[in-house]
Design a protein around this motif. Sequence first.
Motif, short mmCIF file in Angstrom:
data_model
loop_
_atom_site.label_atom_id
_atom_site.label_comp_id
_atom_site.label_asym_id
_atom_site.label_seq_id
_atom_site.Cartn_x
_atom_site.Cartn_y
_atom_site.Cartn_z
N TYR A 209 0.81 -1.21 0.00
CA TYR A 209 0.00 0.00 0.00
C TYR A 209 0.85 1.27 0.00
O TYR A 209 0.32 2.37 -0.18
N SER A 210 2.15 1.14 0.22
CA SER A 210 3.01 2.31 0.43
C SER A 210 2.96 3.28 -0.74
O SER A 210 2.85 4.50 -0.55
N GLY A 211 3.07 2.76 -1.95
CA GLY A 211 3.08 3.64 -3.12
C GLY A 211 1.83 4.49 -3.21
O GLY A 211 1.90 5.70 -3.46
N GLY A 212 0.68 3.88 -3.00
CA GLY A 212 -0.57 4.62 -3.07
C GLY A 212 -0.71 5.64 -1.96
O GLY A 212 -1.18 6.77 -2.18
N LEU A 213 -0.30 5.29 -0.75
CA LEU A 213 -0.43 6.20 0.38
C LEU A 213 0.49 7.41 0.26
O LEU A 213 0.21 8.47 0.84
N LEU A 214 1.58 7.27 -0.48
CA LEU A 214 2.51 8.38 -0.69
C LEU A 214 2.16 9.19 -1.94
O LEU A 214 2.88 10.12 -2.30
N GLY A 215 1.06 8.81 -2.60
CA GLY A 215 0.65 9.55 -3.79
C GLY A 215 1.35 9.11 -5.05
O GLY A 215 1.29 9.79 -6.07
N GLY A 216 2.04 7.97 -5.00
CA GLY A 216 2.68 7.45 -6.20
C GLY A 216 4.17 7.72 -6.25
O GLY A 216 4.81 7.97 -5.22
N SER A 217 4.70 7.71 -7.45
CA SER A 217 6.15 7.71 -7.61
C SER A 217 6.77 9.11 -7.67
O SER A 217 7.97 9.23 -7.90
N TRP A 218 5.98 10.16 -7.48
CA TRP A 218 6.56 11.51 -7.51
C TRP A 218 7.61 11.68 -6.41
O TRP A 218 8.60 12.39 -6.60
N LEU A 219 7.41 10.98 -5.27
CA LEU A 219 8.35 11.09 -4.17
C LEU A 219 9.69 10.44 -4.54
O LEU A 219 10.75 10.88 -4.08
N GLU A 550 -4.10 0.25 5.61
CA GLU A 550 -4.92 -0.55 4.70
C GLU A 550 -6.30 0.06 4.50
O GLU A 550 -6.78 0.18 3.37
N GLU A 551 -6.93 0.45 5.61
CA GLU A 551 -8.27 1.00 5.50
C GLU A 551 -8.26 2.34 4.76
O GLU A 551 -9.18 2.64 3.99
N THR A 552 -7.21 3.14 4.97
CA THR A 552 -7.10 4.40 4.24
C THR A 552 -6.96 4.15 2.75
O THR A 552 -7.64 4.80 1.93
N PHE A 553 -6.11 3.22 2.39
CA PHE A 553 -5.91 2.89 0.98
C PHE A 553 -7.21 2.40 0.36
O PHE A 553 -7.60 2.84 -0.73
N ARG A 554 -7.87 1.49 1.03
CA ARG A 554 -9.10 0.90 0.48
C ARG A 554 -10.19 1.97 0.33
O ARG A 554 -10.93 1.96 -0.65
N THR A 555 -10.27 2.88 1.30
CA THR A 555 -11.31 3.91 1.24
C THR A 555 -11.03 4.92 0.15
O THR A 555 -11.92 5.24 -0.66
N VAL A 556 -9.79 5.42 0.11
CA VAL A 556 -9.46 6.47 -0.86
C VAL A 556 -9.52 5.94 -2.28
O VAL A 556 -10.20 6.51 -3.16
N TYR A 557 -8.85 4.83 -2.54
CA TYR A 557 -8.75 4.34 -3.92
C TYR A 557 -9.92 3.46 -4.32
O TYR A 557 -10.03 3.08 -5.50
N GLY A 558 -10.80 3.18 -3.37
CA GLY A 558 -12.03 2.46 -3.71
C GLY A 558 -13.19 3.39 -4.00
O GLY A 558 -14.28 2.93 -4.35
N ALA A 559 -12.97 4.70 -3.87
CA ALA A 559 -14.04 5.68 -4.10
C ALA A 559 -14.44 5.69 -5.57
O ALA A 559 -13.60 5.91 -6.45
#
Length: 734
Positions: A209-219, A550-559
């Motif tokens: 989930y790390s990549g999604g929680l950091l907003g992707g590969s811009w970091l 996990e719950e943050t990832f599922r909620t944000v990207y499951g919208a």
Amino acid sequence: MPKHSTIPTVPTFADAFAYSLDAWQRSILFLDVMRQRGEQYEKHTAETAPHVLNYEAELVVDGRKLEKPVNYALVRIIPPEGIVVDPLKRPFVVVDPRAGPGIGGFKADSEIGVAMKAGHPCYFIGFLPEPVPGQTIEDIAGAEAIFLETVIARHADADGKPCVVGNCQAGWAVMILAALRPELFGPIIIAGTPLSYWAGVRGQYPMRYSGGLLGGSWLTALTSDLGAGIFDGAWLVQNFENQNPANTLWTKQYNLYSNIDTEGERYLGFERWWGGHVTLNAEEMQFIVDELFVGNKLAAGEIRTSDGTAIDLRNIHSPIVVFCSKGDNITPPPQALDWILDLYDSVDEIRAHGQTIVYAVHDKIGHLGIFVSAGVARKEHDEFASNIDLIDVLPPGLYEAVLEPAREDIEGRDLVAGEWVMRCEARTLDDIHALGGNDIEDERRFATAAKLSEVNLALYRTCLQPAVKAAVTPPMAEAMRRMHPLRLQYEIFGPSNPLMGWIEAAAAHARENRKPAVDDNPFLALQENMSRQIVDGLEAWRRTVEHLSEETFRTVYGAPALQAALGIDRNADRPRKPAKSHLHQALLETRIAALRAGVAEGGLREALARALLFVGKARGGADERGFEAIRRLRRAHPTASQLTLPEFKLLLRKQYFILLIDEEAALSAIPKLLPEDLEERRSGFNALREVLQASGAVTGDAAERLERIERLFGLESAAVPFVARKTARERKTS
């Protein structure tokens, strides 16, 4: 950790004094180990080509001198005294991940060690800490192709192409090259290698989930820009350590402190490798994150080379051995194996592509233990090395490597070289599904995260990257790298710190006057209890953070709104699936027609191979004892030994496909392949029976099939053991 009495006792002054003296001496000795670690770190980083190989090696090819230079090199491992390698055996080539070069030969019981013990020449592909300016992942793949061509040329008479071992991230690099240059490879062993980066089980394996929680590969791009075009590999190690804060922040150091009299050497040996942080070019790291970690494009066939060639893992012709562990939270079994589900809809499709995939799942070993554990080396890696030729000749399909103790009373014990018996049992895709994985909604969430990553990276490159690049100079970047916390923890205890100058003499005095507290000292029990509470607290913190992530990832990207905005099709059965090839289907149909036409071609050799596969099919796999029996028969019969291992492999594969296409026609044609001489037929059949009985009596369906083969050979039924015939008849009447 030492075991202490749990019986409560009343502490005395003598207990307090003994514990205080012991604790003081342990503290001094602990600091001395930290001092040695700092010195070791500085010496290691000062080397031109630092590595932790336990073996002497000679340079064969320096990648810096190639047309497209890279910081990789090919070396030959020099066998230590007492180890004899057979130049006619296929060589092993071990490739380590871009972390600490040498872990595949970290100790005597290692991947390199067991391969040499099995008589194989060994080579190692290592790397320097600093990349060659401008090198790319594709350049490295090109260099590794040259390395393999060199090994093949040096072992032109070997009985097979090199077996290539890819550890962790080196595994996906090996698979990419094998898809582009399949002719260079013998069997491929990938250990702890992620190939399906989104896969996992809900409630476990949060690193995905790390990549999604950091907003992707811009970091990743920002970190590379802050490094003046260089990505510091210490950040990758930091991410790894963050997965287990209890061990990182407490257990590792406490275990050294509480066992200071015995643990120092092992601790320093591991830290010598673990502290060898390397760097990558910005282009290399961006490719890894965009195409693999976040994009998950490898199994989908969406990665292309600079000339437009699609990288399709279905092009790999060599057997693939996948070794993973349920205890590995970095590369769990779904990430190691679900690429098979991405590529294929059935085992028949695996067979149609001529692929042989063997997997082994350890129950509990962690990520690092897959390549550095002596126990794993003596068991799994030893068996893979000892039976690599068996794996090479397995018919196409999906298998699980099952290892059982080689007891003295088992059938065919003299055919087993080591302490374990390896059996490759046929499996289906349902067995891979049973290990866990994503549902369709999870796949859409990760696809959404990948799309958002592309958007954020484009925004960063447009709005911020020019300013960051203009502000950061190479000296600034080097200063920031040296200030990384993982490097500081070594240097702060090193010889450059004047406050550590007194430690060496004090530690020598402590060793001379060492007085450890007795095991039943109540203060030791208190110390252990405090340690357990700290570990429990850190573990609770880890579980809380992982659940929240996990719950943050599922909620944000499951919208649904975010998915719609990013163009994710919610009606698709699966977000991405590699395309089927009409050309492959046409070639397959042509091959099937040719096999049908050649069903009655051949002689006794083809008949025996066909019969072996027919009877073995009822057993659902292959056993190393049967293959060793074939080896011995080849050595005993001059005409059989004329068949090389690659020729034997081709023979088995052809007969396997003939059986697969039309089993009845293939069996009916066996009498046409047999010689007229009855004794020659009988001799061949007896050899077949000897191979089949190497792993135990032939019973059940296999016995019935063997009786049918006997009749096709035109021999009397008495040639089949009575026990086998009785068992078969009992099955018919039960």
